[in-house]
Design a protein around this motif. Sequence first.
Motif, PDB file in Angstrom:
ATOM      1  N   UNK A  16      14.543   0.345  33.062  1.00 32.63           N
ATOM      2  CA  UNK A  16      14.962  -0.962  33.581  1.00 32.63           C
ATOM      3  C   UNK A  16      15.371  -1.919  32.463  1.00 32.63           C
ATOM      4  N   UNK A  17      14.819  -1.686  31.276  1.00 33.92           N
ATOM      5  CA  UNK A  17      15.217  -2.501  30.122  1.00 33.92           C
ATOM      6  C   UNK A  17      15.100  -1.658  28.863  1.00 33.92           C
ATOM      7  N   UNK A  18      15.977  -1.949  27.927  1.00 32.26           N
ATOM      8  CA  UNK A  18      15.883  -1.309  26.618  1.00 32.26           C
ATOM      9  C   UNK A  18      16.358  -2.301  25.566  1.00 32.26           C
ATOM     10  N   UNK A  19      15.846  -2.128  24.367  1.00 38.26           N
ATOM     11  CA  UNK A  19      16.198  -3.027  23.282  1.00 38.26           C
ATOM     12  C   UNK A  19      16.087  -2.259  21.968  1.00 38.26           C
ATOM     13  N   UNK A  20      16.950  -2.595  21.036  1.00 32.99           N
ATOM     14  CA  UNK A  20      16.826  -2.045  19.685  1.00 32.99           C
ATOM     15  C   UNK A  20      15.968  -3.000  18.869  1.00 32.99           C
ATOM     16  N   UNK A  21      15.063  -2.440  18.087  1.00 33.85           N
ATOM     17  CA  UNK A  21      14.227  -3.286  17.242  1.00 33.85           C
ATOM     18  C   UNK A  21      15.061  -3.846  16.096  1.00 33.85           C
ATOM     19  N   UNK A  22      14.566  -4.898  15.486  1.00 28.32           N
ATOM     20  CA  UNK A  22      15.248  -5.425  14.306  1.00 28.32           C
ATOM     21  C   UNK A  22      14.901  -4.558  13.095  1.00 28.32           C
ATOM     22  N   UNK A  23      15.339  -4.946  11.925  1.00 34.49           N
ATOM     23  CA  UNK A  23      15.123  -4.151  10.709  1.00 34.49           C
ATOM     24  C   UNK A  23      13.645  -4.017  10.343  1.00 34.49           C
ATOM     25  N   UNK A  24      12.804  -4.884  10.909  1.00 32.60           N
ATOM     26  CA  UNK A  24      11.359  -4.812  10.665  1.00 32.60           C
ATOM     27  C   UNK A  24      10.608  -4.056  11.761  1.00 32.60           C
ATOM     28  N   UNK A  25      11.328  -3.509  12.754  1.00 31.29           N
ATOM     29  CA  UNK A  25      10.693  -2.782  13.838  1.00 31.29           C
ATOM     30  C   UNK A  25      10.199  -3.672  14.966  1.00 31.29           C
ATOM     31  N   UNK A  26      10.629  -4.944  15.020  1.00 32.76           N
ATOM     32  CA  UNK A  26      10.140  -5.890  16.020  1.00 32.76           C
ATOM     33  C   UNK A  26      11.055  -5.935  17.247  1.00 32.76           C
ATOM     34  N   UNK A  27      10.451  -6.084  18.429  1.00 33.81           N
ATOM     35  CA  UNK A  27      11.188  -6.250  19.674  1.00 33.81           C
ATOM     36  C   UNK A  27      10.440  -7.224  20.568  1.00 33.81           C
ATOM     37  N   UNK A  28      11.125  -7.698  21.607  1.00 30.29           N
ATOM     38  CA  UNK A  28      10.467  -8.544  22.604  1.00 30.29           C
ATOM     39  C   UNK A  28      11.188  -8.405  23.934  1.00 30.29           C
ATOM     40  N   UNK A  29      10.411  -8.278  25.019  1.00 31.90           N
ATOM     41  CA  UNK A  29      10.928  -8.347  26.380  1.00 31.90           C
ATOM     42  C   UNK A  29      10.364  -9.616  26.997  1.00 31.90           C
ATOM     43  N   UNK A  30      11.204 -10.349  27.722  1.00 30.87           N
ATOM     44  CA  UNK A  30      10.753 -11.576  28.375  1.00 30.87           C
ATOM     45  C   UNK A  30      10.885 -11.436  29.886  1.00 30.87           C
ATOM     46  N   UNK A  31      10.099 -12.222  30.597  1.00 29.92           N
ATOM     47  CA  UNK A  31      10.192 -12.352  32.054  1.00 29.92           C
ATOM     48  C   UNK A  31      10.032 -11.029  32.800  1.00 29.92           C
ATOM     49  N   UNK A  32       8.987 -10.285  32.477  1.00 31.37           N
ATOM     50  CA  UNK A  32       8.678  -9.052  33.202  1.00 31.37           C
ATOM     51  C   UNK A  32       7.682  -9.345  34.315  1.00 31.37           C
ATOM     52  N   UNK A  33       7.895  -8.784  35.501  1.00 28.66           N
ATOM     53  CA  UNK A  33       6.885  -8.946  36.550  1.00 28.66           C
ATOM     54  C   UNK A  33       5.639  -8.139  36.214  1.00 28.66           C
ATOM     55  N   UNK A  34       4.495  -8.528  36.779  1.00 30.87           N
ATOM     56  CA  UNK A  34       3.280  -7.761  36.534  1.00 30.87           C
ATOM     57  C   UNK A  34       3.468  -6.354  37.083  1.00 30.87           C
ATOM     58  N   UNK A  35       2.746  -5.414  36.500  1.00 26.27           N
ATOM     59  CA  UNK A  35       2.831  -4.035  36.957  1.00 26.27           C
ATOM     60  C   UNK A  35       2.633  -3.056  35.814  1.00 26.27           C
ATOM     61  N   UNK A  36       2.779  -1.804  36.161  1.00 23.55           N
ATOM     62  CA  UNK A  36       2.581  -0.709  35.212  1.00 23.55           C
ATOM     63  C   UNK A  36       3.942  -0.213  34.725  1.00 23.55           C
TER      64      UNK A  36
END
Length: 86
Positions: A16-36
Amino acid sequence: EGALFEIQGPGSCETIRSVSTDENGYFEFKDLPEGRYIYKASSLGYNAVAGVITLRKGQTQIRFLAFFFNLDFEPFFVMGRLNTLS
């Protein structure tokens, strides 16, 4: 070069979502509904890492850290946050 971090769910077998990390290996997803969620972190030349993350009601975020290695056992890590809907 960064890693790819993907999540599936809740209730879905498709990414449902994917992201490439930055050069330091960091990522962030925002506004996810609760769940597994099922996650997968991968990077060219490294073994992929997969697992499950659960966002619970009232929880604002989860911090995440995973290590994986290439064939020479050189480590690579990803870290980030999964934030719930505001």
